[in-house]
Design an enzyme around this catalytic site. Sequence first.
Site, short mmCIF file in Angstrom:
data_model
loop_
_atom_site.label_atom_id
_atom_site.label_comp_id
_atom_site.label_asym_id
_atom_site.label_seq_id
_atom_site.Cartn_x
_atom_site.Cartn_y
_atom_site.Cartn_z
N HIS A 1 74.80 73.87 67.11
CA HIS A 1 75.60 72.64 67.23
C HIS A 1 74.97 71.73 68.29
CE1 HIS A 1 79.12 70.10 68.02
NE2 HIS A 1 79.69 70.62 66.95
N GLU B 1 95.64 68.92 55.89
CA GLU B 1 95.49 70.19 56.63
C GLU B 1 96.52 70.27 57.76
OE1 GLU B 1 92.12 71.67 59.20
OE2 GLU B 1 91.37 72.42 57.30
N HIS C 1 80.72 76.72 68.33
CA HIS C 1 80.80 75.47 69.09
C HIS C 1 82.11 75.28 69.86
CE1 HIS C 1 83.70 73.55 66.39
NE2 HIS C 1 83.09 74.22 65.45
N ARG D 1 85.10 74.84 72.35
CA ARG D 1 85.15 74.56 73.80
C ARG D 1 85.62 75.76 74.61
NH1 ARG D 1 85.15 69.48 72.20
NH2 ARG D 1 84.61 67.82 73.68
N GLU E 1 92.36 71.50 70.13
CA GLU E 1 92.74 71.26 68.73
C GLU E 1 94.19 71.63 68.42
OE1 GLU E 1 89.89 72.68 69.68
OE2 GLU E 1 88.33 71.36 68.90
N ASP F 1 92.43 68.50 63.18
CA ASP F 1 92.84 68.71 64.57
C ASP F 1 91.88 68.11 65.59
OD1 ASP F 1 90.64 70.32 64.33
OD2 ASP F 1 91.71 72.21 64.56
C1 UD1 Z 1 84.49 68.37 67.62
C2 UD1 Z 1 85.99 68.63 67.51
C3 UD1 Z 1 86.23 70.05 67.02
C4 UD1 Z 1 85.46 70.33 65.76
C5 UD1 Z 1 84.00 70.02 65.99
C6 UD1 Z 1 83.24 70.21 64.70
C7 UD1 Z 1 87.47 67.53 69.12
C8 UD1 Z 1 88.11 67.62 70.46
N1 UD1 Z 1 86.62 68.53 68.82
O1 UD1 Z 1 83.99 69.20 68.66
O2 UD1 Z 1 87.61 70.20 66.76
O3 UD1 Z 1 85.63 71.68 65.43
O4 UD1 Z 1 83.87 68.66 66.40
O5 UD1 Z 1 81.87 70.26 64.90
O6 UD1 Z 1 87.70 66.61 68.39
N2 UD1 Z 1 76.87 65.66 69.44
C9 UD1 Z 1 75.70 65.04 69.04
N3 UD1 Z 1 75.57 64.67 67.71
C10 UD1 Z 1 76.54 64.91 66.79
C11 UD1 Z 1 77.72 65.56 67.21
C12 UD1 Z 1 77.88 65.92 68.53
O7 UD1 Z 1 74.82 64.81 69.83
O8 UD1 Z 1 76.35 64.55 65.63
C13 UD1 Z 1 77.03 66.03 70.88
C14 UD1 Z 1 77.31 64.81 71.77
O9 UD1 Z 1 76.72 65.02 73.01
C15 UD1 Z 1 78.85 64.89 71.91
C16 UD1 Z 1 79.07 66.38 71.97
O10 UD1 Z 1 78.15 66.91 71.01
O11 UD1 Z 1 79.34 64.21 73.04
C17 UD1 Z 1 80.45 66.85 71.69
O12 UD1 Z 1 80.97 66.26 70.51
P1 UD1 Z 1 82.57 66.20 70.33
O13 UD1 Z 1 82.88 65.55 69.04
O14 UD1 Z 1 83.22 65.65 71.55
O15 UD1 Z 1 83.02 67.71 70.31
P2 UD1 Z 1 82.60 68.89 69.38
O16 UD1 Z 1 82.35 70.03 70.30
O17 UD1 Z 1 81.58 68.52 68.39
N1 UDP Z 2 78.24 73.17 58.34
C1 UDP Z 2 77.10 72.45 58.00
N2 UDP Z 2 75.94 72.69 58.68
C2 UDP Z 2 75.84 73.62 59.67
C3 UDP Z 2 77.02 74.34 60.03
C4 UDP Z 2 78.20 74.09 59.35
O1 UDP Z 2 77.14 71.61 57.10
O2 UDP Z 2 74.76 73.79 60.24
C5 UDP Z 2 79.51 72.87 57.65
C6 UDP Z 2 80.23 74.07 57.08
O3 UDP Z 2 79.87 74.28 55.73
C7 UDP Z 2 81.70 73.69 57.23
C8 UDP Z 2 81.71 72.70 58.38
O4 UDP Z 2 80.37 72.34 58.62
O5 UDP Z 2 82.19 73.01 56.08
C9 UDP Z 2 82.33 73.30 59.60
O6 UDP Z 2 82.13 72.46 60.67
P1 UDP Z 2 82.22 72.92 62.18
O7 UDP Z 2 81.95 74.38 62.27
O8 UDP Z 2 81.37 71.99 62.95
O9 UDP Z 2 83.71 72.57 62.58
P2 UDP Z 2 85.13 73.31 62.42
O10 UDP Z 2 85.31 73.68 61.00
O11 UDP Z 2 85.13 74.47 63.37
O12 UDP Z 2 86.10 72.27 62.87
#
Ligand code: UD1
Ligand code: UDP
Length: 399
Positions: free
Chosen positions: A244, A117, A212, A214, A131, A95
């Site tokens: 996160h 999924e 994490h 939104r 999502e 998603d």
């Molecule tokens: C995204 C997904 C969410 C998922 C989550 C898992 C969307 C809209 N959201 O949310 O569905 O549950 O990932 O974690 O697709 N950032 C870093 N390094 C990283 C990752 C993120 O610095 O490795 C920071 C950056 O500033 C980035 C921000 O986090 O812009 C947000 O990342 P983004 O992928 O937009 O959204 P998530 O909140 O991670």
């Molecule tokens: N996870 C990880 N390190 C962490 C926290 C979570 O590897 O510090 C893994 C966890 O085992 C799971 C996945 O990340 O498989 C979940 O990711 P996240 O919570 O970022 O996203 P969501 O599942 O909510 O989309």
Amino acid sequence: MKILTIFGTRPEAIKMAPLVQALAREPSVTSHVCVTGQHREMLDQVLDIFHIRPDYDLALMARNQGLNALAAGALAALDPVLEEVRPDRVLVHGDTTTAMAGALAAFHRRIPVGHVEAGLRTYNLAQPFPEEMNRRVVDVVSDLLFAPTARSRANLESEHLEGRIIVTGNTVIDALAATQARIAADDALRAELDRPFAGLDPKRRLILVTGHRRENFGEGFLNICKALAQIARRDDVEIVYPVHLNPNVQEPVRAALSGLGNVHLVAPLDYLPFQRLLQRAHIVLTDSGGVQEEAPALGKPVLVMRDVTERPEAVEAGTVRLVGTSSTAIVSAVTALLDDAATYARFANRTNPYGDGHACRRIVDTICGRAVDAFAPDFNAHPAAAPLQGGAPVSTCLL
Ligand code: UD1
Ligand code: UDP
């Protein structure tokens, strides 16, 4: 047959990694992998662990970028990849914005899309945001809908979509089974994974936290932190919180919780150390989708800091409870689990409604036109007896 698998974030990478490996073993498939780089550090650590070298890395992450910038960037950057690879099928997961853009980009080029999924729903576009919308868009354009459970199949059927639905189980259980078995079999690996947490007092119970979403930004996170600070006043708990990297999470969490002796704020953990901490945890507090699926398979009580979930199966099975983001509700649910052994025992049933470790095989068989047995959890048997990959029972994967 040429398959292009597209993903971009940590959870997609974890859940697609065993599928990428299964596709690589399939003689009739030429597998290409494109990562959007929606995440960077959090994605790269998963690619390393599963030894995946993407054919394309679009490097789209920018600090705190907006959804429209990300979606537009992904659509624009994916198109030349589709032009170059000309896949017979695209696979996307879940998603995320990457999944939605990947599916749409393929659809615009009339390339069939398989959605891994598919069919999870809250039927509330505000939660999880964005999502719920992303997942529905991907389902609309997909011709193969890999639904993890009977519930997700029923959701898809009720929407009269055009794609064919196959109930596969969730690939997160394929990844978990392989990883838990690896950790269980390797004493040296376990010692290495435990080393950074040597300071944790073994007499205190471990509460593992992730968050994490939104829709929890702002007030939600402030309430969550308030609850954690209150729980931390107890002298019988240790709280480990891998924070996160999203700045909307980092900033409030670090401001509210830094400096509390038994609250350990750490960088996002690599997948193996996180799986190890899940094994050691007494309670899991999370708003994550994937963690909600993993912890029940390990018999860990999970309190989900959301008002609704698209994963109701473990709530119904009794190992997950939705507590929302009110600090009072969080504190009272944690306190009940810590202080009332009967409540804890009711939650701590190992149950596995999300998969049996064979989701990837079912997906590859479907893509290759072979007959497929649908995943069906056997709730009449003791849930812990659900087989994992390689036929190993869940218990052999635990320490
Ligand atoms: C995204 C997904 C969410 C998922 C989550 C898992 C969307 C809209 N959201 O949310 O569905 O549950 O990932 O974690 O697709 N950032 C870093 N390094 C990283 C990752 C993120 O610095 O490795 C920071 C950056 O500033 C980035 C921000 O986090 O812009 C947000 O990342 P983004 O992928 O937009 O959204 P998530 O909140 O991670
Ligand atoms: N996870 C990880 N390190 C962490 C926290 C979570 O590897 O510090 C893994 C966890 O085992 C799971 C996945 O990340 O498989 C979940 O990711 P996240 O919570 O970022 O996203 P969501 O599942 O909510 O989309």
